[in-house]
Design a protein around this motif. Structure first.
Motif, PDB file in Angstrom:
ATOM      1  N   ASN A   6      27.733 -26.213  -9.940  1.00 57.33           N
ATOM      2  CA  ASN A   6      28.927 -27.042  -9.997  1.00 57.33           C
ATOM      3  C   ASN A   6      28.568 -28.506 -10.282  1.00 57.33           C
ATOM      4  N   LYS A   7      29.214 -29.087 -11.276  1.00 58.29           N
ATOM      5  CA  LYS A   7      29.036 -30.503 -11.596  1.00 58.29           C
ATOM      6  C   LYS A   7      30.410 -31.148 -11.771  1.00 58.29           C
ATOM      7  N   ILE A   8      30.575 -32.336 -11.215  1.00 59.76           N
ATOM      8  CA  ILE A   8      31.808 -33.082 -11.434  1.00 59.76           C
ATOM      9  C   ILE A   8      31.581 -34.084 -12.570  1.00 59.76           C
ATOM     10  N   PHE A   9      30.899 -35.183 -12.280  1.00 59.86           N
ATOM     11  CA  PHE A   9      30.597 -36.156 -13.323  1.00 59.86           C
ATOM     12  C   PHE A   9      29.112 -36.215 -13.666  1.00 59.86           C
ATOM     13  N   SER A  10      28.266 -35.680 -12.817  1.00 60.65           N
ATOM     14  CA  SER A  10      26.825 -35.737 -13.069  1.00 60.65           C
ATOM     15  C   SER A  10      26.396 -34.635 -14.039  1.00 60.65           C
ATOM     16  N   LEU A  43      30.116 -24.701 -13.789  1.00 62.19           N
ATOM     17  CA  LEU A  43      31.464 -25.202 -13.511  1.00 62.19           C
ATOM     18  C   LEU A  43      31.515 -26.723 -13.682  1.00 62.19           C
ATOM     19  N   THR A  44      32.358 -27.195 -14.612  1.00 65.48           N
ATOM     20  CA  THR A  44      32.520 -28.626 -14.862  1.00 65.48           C
ATOM     21  C   THR A  44      33.985 -28.921 -15.166  1.00 65.48           C
ATOM     22  N   LEU A  45      34.334 -30.194 -15.163  1.00 64.25           N
ATOM     23  CA  LEU A  45      35.706 -30.591 -15.473  1.00 64.25           C
ATOM     24  C   LEU A  45      36.071 -30.276 -16.916  1.00 64.25           C
ATOM     25  N   GLU A  46      35.111 -30.396 -17.814  1.00 66.67           N
ATOM     26  CA  GLU A  46      35.402 -30.231 -19.240  1.00 66.67           C
ATOM     27  C   GLU A  46      34.877 -28.932 -19.822  1.00 66.67           C
ATOM     28  N   ARG A  97      27.502 -19.197 -18.318  1.00 72.02           N
ATOM     29  CA  ARG A  97      28.776 -19.255 -19.015  1.00 72.02           C
ATOM     30  C   ARG A  97      29.515 -20.536 -18.616  1.00 72.02           C
ATOM     31  N   PRO A  98      30.039 -21.290 -19.580  1.00 68.65           N
ATOM     32  CA  PRO A  98      30.800 -22.488 -19.219  1.00 68.65           C
ATOM     33  C   PRO A  98      32.103 -22.114 -18.509  1.00 68.65           C
ATOM     34  N   LEU A  99      32.421 -22.853 -17.460  1.00 66.23           N
ATOM     35  CA  LEU A  99      33.636 -22.614 -16.680  1.00 66.23           C
ATOM     36  C   LEU A  99      34.275 -23.957 -16.368  1.00 66.23           C
TER      37      LEU A  99
END
Length: 210
Positions: free
Chosen positions: A87-91, A133-136, A146-148
């Motif tokens: 999981n990443k938010i902005f980093s 898992l990211t915001l974008e 897999r991008p999520l």
């Protein structure tokens, strides 16, 4: 409520806290768990899934790393299946972080960890699935991941009827934060660039407006 508990506690965009909330909701809110499994993981039978493991300390022998701590592990003993979510938010991810988690050595070490803690019965034909898992919906360095996007989390939250429990309040706040982020308006011709770029509110900060 204009001021979120997230801000009161200084959580902001601290990704570990978002991971903790997702894991707690998966374990304590049946609708969240059911929808998460069905709409994101394309799985069913919520009762077959164990309590999520958050940031397990996995030790790999003969490695320069003392331990590895992937964000979230979901386990189904019956299949058996292991899902790893970073999981990443902005980093950004650490140097080759996801490549390391997708490696054969890490997989072996994780299986040993899970068996030792009675989270897997054996290591025969375990299915491993990886999500970033990211915001974008960014791509990870490792192709196996897999991008999520968090917009999928928002879809799940939109299908939940919230009550007054502490968990419901936090999930409602998460829903509001994600809505705000994805619905943030684009600048118009009359906007002052400096003023627009400096508008900050929760997740819709300079990362979002720039």
């Amino acid at each position: 409520m204009s001021e979120h508990i997230f801000e009161i506690l200084g959580i902001g965009s601290r990704e570990d806290s978002y991971t903790d909330l997702i894991a707690y909701a998966f374990n304590n809110n049946f609708e969240f768990k059911k929808n998460f499994l069905l709409h994101i993981l394309e799985e069913n039978q919520p009762s077959d899934w164990e309590k999520p493991i958050v940031r397990p300390s996995v030790f790999i022998k003969k490695s320069s790393r003392t331990k590895d701590m992937p964000d979230l592990i979901l386990i189904n003993k019956k299949i058996p299946k292991v899902i790893l979510i970073e999981n990443k938010i902005f980093s950004d991810e650490g140097w080759e972080q996801t490549k390391h988690y997708a490696s054969h050595e890490f997989k072996q070490a994780l299986v040993e960890y899970l068996k030792k803690n009675n989270m897997l019965l054996n290591d025969d034909q375990i299915q491993f699935v990886y999500y970033f898992l990211t915001l974008e919906g960014k791509k990870a360095a490792a192709e196996k991941f897999r991008p999520l996007s968090y917009c999928r989390i928002l879809e799940i939250l939109n299908d939940i009827k919230f009550g007054n429990s502490k968990l419901d309040i936090l999930l409602q706040e998460l829903k509001e934060r994600l809505e705000e982020y994805y619905q943030w308006p684009c600048p118009v011709e009359t906007d002052n660039v400096f003023s627009y770029l400096n508008k900050t509110q929760r997740l819709a900060n300079q990362y979002r407006t720039s």
